[in-house]
Design a protein around this motif. Structure first.
Motif, PDB file in Angstrom:
ATOM      1  N   ALA A  10       1.268  -0.006  -9.271  1.00 33.31           N
ATOM      2  CA  ALA A  10       0.127  -0.843  -8.901  1.00 33.31           C
ATOM      3  C   ALA A  10       0.336  -2.286  -9.321  1.00 33.31           C
ATOM      4  N   ARG A  11       0.050  -3.183  -8.372  1.00 36.56           N
ATOM      5  CA  ARG A  11       0.085  -4.610  -8.768  1.00 36.56           C
ATOM      6  C   ARG A  11      -1.308  -5.209  -8.803  1.00 36.56           C
ATOM      7  N   ILE A  12      -2.202  -4.672  -7.961  1.00 42.38           N
ATOM      8  CA  ILE A  12      -3.580  -5.179  -7.978  1.00 42.38           C
ATOM      9  C   ILE A  12      -4.548  -4.036  -8.252  1.00 42.38           C
ATOM     10  N   SER A  61     -10.352  -1.161  -6.446  1.00 40.55           N
ATOM     11  CA  SER A  61     -10.435   0.148  -7.118  1.00 40.55           C
ATOM     12  C   SER A  61     -10.169   1.235  -6.079  1.00 40.55           C
ATOM     13  N   GLU A  62      -9.748   2.383  -6.552  1.00 42.86           N
ATOM     14  CA  GLU A  62      -9.338   3.451  -5.645  1.00 42.86           C
ATOM     15  C   GLU A  62     -10.378   4.591  -5.687  1.00 42.86           C
ATOM     16  N   LEU A  73       0.841  -1.214   0.000  1.00 48.20           N
ATOM     17  CA  LEU A  73       0.000   0.000   0.000  1.00 48.20           C
ATOM     18  C   LEU A  73       0.871   1.257   0.000  1.00 48.20           C
ATOM     19  N   ASP A  74       1.927   1.250   0.884  1.00 50.17           N
ATOM     20  CA  ASP A  74       2.832   2.417   0.977  1.00 50.17           C
ATOM     21  C   ASP A  74       3.462   2.707  -0.365  1.00 50.17           C
ATOM     22  N   ARG A  75       3.969   1.603  -0.976  1.00 47.28           N
ATOM     23  CA  ARG A  75       4.667   1.787  -2.253  1.00 47.28           C
ATOM     24  C   ARG A  75       3.720   2.385  -3.298  1.00 47.28           C
ATOM     25  N   TYR A  76       2.494   1.887  -3.271  1.00 53.51           N
ATOM     26  CA  TYR A  76       1.533   2.391  -4.253  1.00 53.51           C
ATOM     27  C   TYR A  76       1.287   3.881  -4.023  1.00 53.51           C
ATOM     28  N   LEU A  77       1.125   4.244  -2.722  1.00 47.32           N
ATOM     29  CA  LEU A  77       0.785   5.644  -2.438  1.00 47.32           C
ATOM     30  C   LEU A  77       1.945   6.587  -2.746  1.00 47.32           C
ATOM     31  N   THR A  78       3.215   6.082  -2.577  1.00 46.26           N
ATOM     32  CA  THR A  78       4.341   6.974  -2.857  1.00 46.26           C
ATOM     33  C   THR A  78       4.789   6.927  -4.320  1.00 46.26           C
ATOM     34  N   GLY A 114      -6.621  -6.122 -10.722  1.00 45.26           N
ATOM     35  CA  GLY A 114      -7.267  -7.369 -10.315  1.00 45.26           C
ATOM     36  C   GLY A 114      -6.325  -8.543 -10.485  1.00 45.26           C
ATOM     37  N   ARG A 115      -6.402  -9.478  -9.563  1.00 36.51           N
ATOM     38  CA  ARG A 115      -5.471 -10.612  -9.605  1.00 36.51           C
ATOM     39  C   ARG A 115      -6.055 -11.813  -8.887  1.00 36.51           C
ATOM     40  N   GLU A 116      -5.503 -12.961  -9.145  1.00 33.53           N
ATOM     41  CA  GLU A 116      -5.906 -14.142  -8.371  1.00 33.53           C
ATOM     42  C   GLU A 116      -4.912 -14.303  -7.231  1.00 33.53           C
TER      43      GLU A 116
END
Ligand code: ADP
Length: 396
Positions: free
Chosen positions: A85-87, A111-112, A76-81, A91-93
């Motif tokens: 995005a990985r999911i 979704s965000e 989550l941190d990495r996404y916010l900084t 979307g992923r299994e």
């Protein structure tokens, strides 16, 4: 339909959306940017075994097994900084974990919601347990099937090896038996001659007319047995394991020679033999000569006494690299239900005629050893048409 009929004016849009989220079949969870659960729907309770109250305020990583659990905050941190995005938005299994600790597969779509400089995330979860189970059953069924195919193939190979071995034993037996039977048969024939001589010396005369007839019957039986043994010996000498001698055979020239050899027989029945153009083929000359000879001798032997014998020999090319050679006659023909059987050992469709029933078995073996096939059909004139195939070239 009016809005009134649809009933939409009786419900607040917010309430409608809440109802949609609450009753959705798939679990829906909303978290903040620290991963803390803000709300979840009834399907989440059913699938994960937590009440919504249990979940609210907890980190969503509680619903994940390792290694997702430990990685989640960092993710989550990495996404916010970085925005990587990985999911989210994709979307992923992945795997999820129930309150009782059991782990199961899910499809997760995140979704965000970005609002006032903050982000919230909505996760929609679809349980894949059933699909995974069906896939596992399919894999098991496929493996089971493959195993059965392997087993059957192994069984088949084993029985083919066994068949080849017993065929070889049979060949060996036929060869030894026919070879060893020759000598005692000669003794029987000589014995009869010796008895005759002995009678001459002792009583001054040989067999009387009655015993002469019996002796002649015995000699005929011995001769027939000799013919059978000779035939069996030639048949077993054409052992399948040895390839025919390599060479080329001019079928036209060979057929001419065989016809010349049989010219007395053919003249006797007023025969007309028509040889069309015939090819030169790869093969063993002695064996192919024997093949043509057996087929032409049969055409002569089984001719129809009520009309002059007509024989025709023709060759055509087939699409699969073979020559098709046909020998047709206007003789007495063969019953359709006997057509396949006449190629078996000692099988005869017309017992009233001379012969022991080995000629066609020998033909079949010769043709097969050259890589071809042989069969018989009824000709247009009611006679027989024997056809065999032979490769056009060595590698054909
Ligand atoms: P044989 O002639 O010694 O009996 P073959 O193996 O050569 O043995 O032939 C098997 C049988 O096929 C014969 O007994 C005969 O009944 C039938 N046959 C073979 N060739 C012909 C033919 N050209 N016309 C009719 N019948 C035939």
């Amino acid at each position: 339909m009016t809005d009134d009929e649809r009933g939409v004016d009786q419900v607040e849009p917010t309430e409608l959306w809440q109802a949609v989220l609450r009753t959705a079949v798939d679990p829906i969870i909303v978290i903040d940017q620290d991963g803390v659960v803000l709300t979840a729907n009834e399907a989440t309770e059913r699938l994960f075994g937590y009440t919504t109250d249990d979940l609210i305020g907890r980190n969503v990583s509680a619903l994940m097994p390792e290694p997702y659990r430990s990685a989640h905050d960092g993710y989550l941190d990495r996404y916010l900084t970085t925005g990587e995005a990985r999911i989210i938005g994709i979307g992923r299994e992945v795997e999820a974990r129930r309150a009782d600790g059991t782990v199961f597969p899910i499809a997760l779509a995140v979704s965000e919601i970005a609002w006032n400089g903050r982000s919230w995330f909505t996760g929609i979860i679809h349980d894949l347990s059933e699909r995974q189970m069906v896939e596992a059953q399919l894999v098991a069924a496929k493996e089971g099937l493959e195993e059965r195919v392997r087993q059957r193939t192994a069984e088949l190979e084993a029985s083919m090896t066994e068949l080849a071995r017993s065929n070889r034993d049979l060949e060996q037996f036929a060869y030894i038996a026919s070879h060893d039977l020759q000598a005692p048969l000669r003794n029987v024939r000589q014995g009869l001659e010796l008895i005759d001589e002995h009678l001459q010396e002792t009583f001054g005369h040989g067999f009387d007319p009655e015993t002469t007839e019996l002796r002649d019957l015995t000699v005929a039986a011995v001769e027939r047995m000799e013919q059978m043994i000779d035939g069996l010996l030639s048949y077993s000498r054409l052992d399948r394991s040895q390839r025919p001698a390599e060479g080329t055979v001019d079928l036209r020239e060979l057929a001419d020679q065989v016809v010349r050899q049989m010219s007395l027989d053919f003249t006797e029945v007023d025969a007309r033999v028509e040889l069309s153009e015939l090819p030169t083929v790869p093969g063993d000359e002695l064996q192919i000569r024997q093949l043509l000879q057996n087929l032409l001798e049969n055409a002569y032997k089984y001719h129809d006494h009520d009309q002059p014998l007509e024989i025709s020999l023709q060759a055509t090319e087939t699409d699969d690299g073979m020559w098709l050679i046909s020998i047709g006659d206007n003789g007495i023909g063969i019953d359709p239900d006997q057509r396949e059987r006449v190629f078996e050992l000692f099988r005869r469709a017309h017992p009233g005629y001379d012969g022991v029933g080995l000629g066609l078995a020998i033909c079949k073996r010769i043709v097969e050893r050259h890589g071809g096939d042989i069969w018989v059909e009824t000709g247009q004139n009611g006679g027989s048409v024997f056809s065999f195939t032979i490769p056009r070239s060595d590698d054909g």
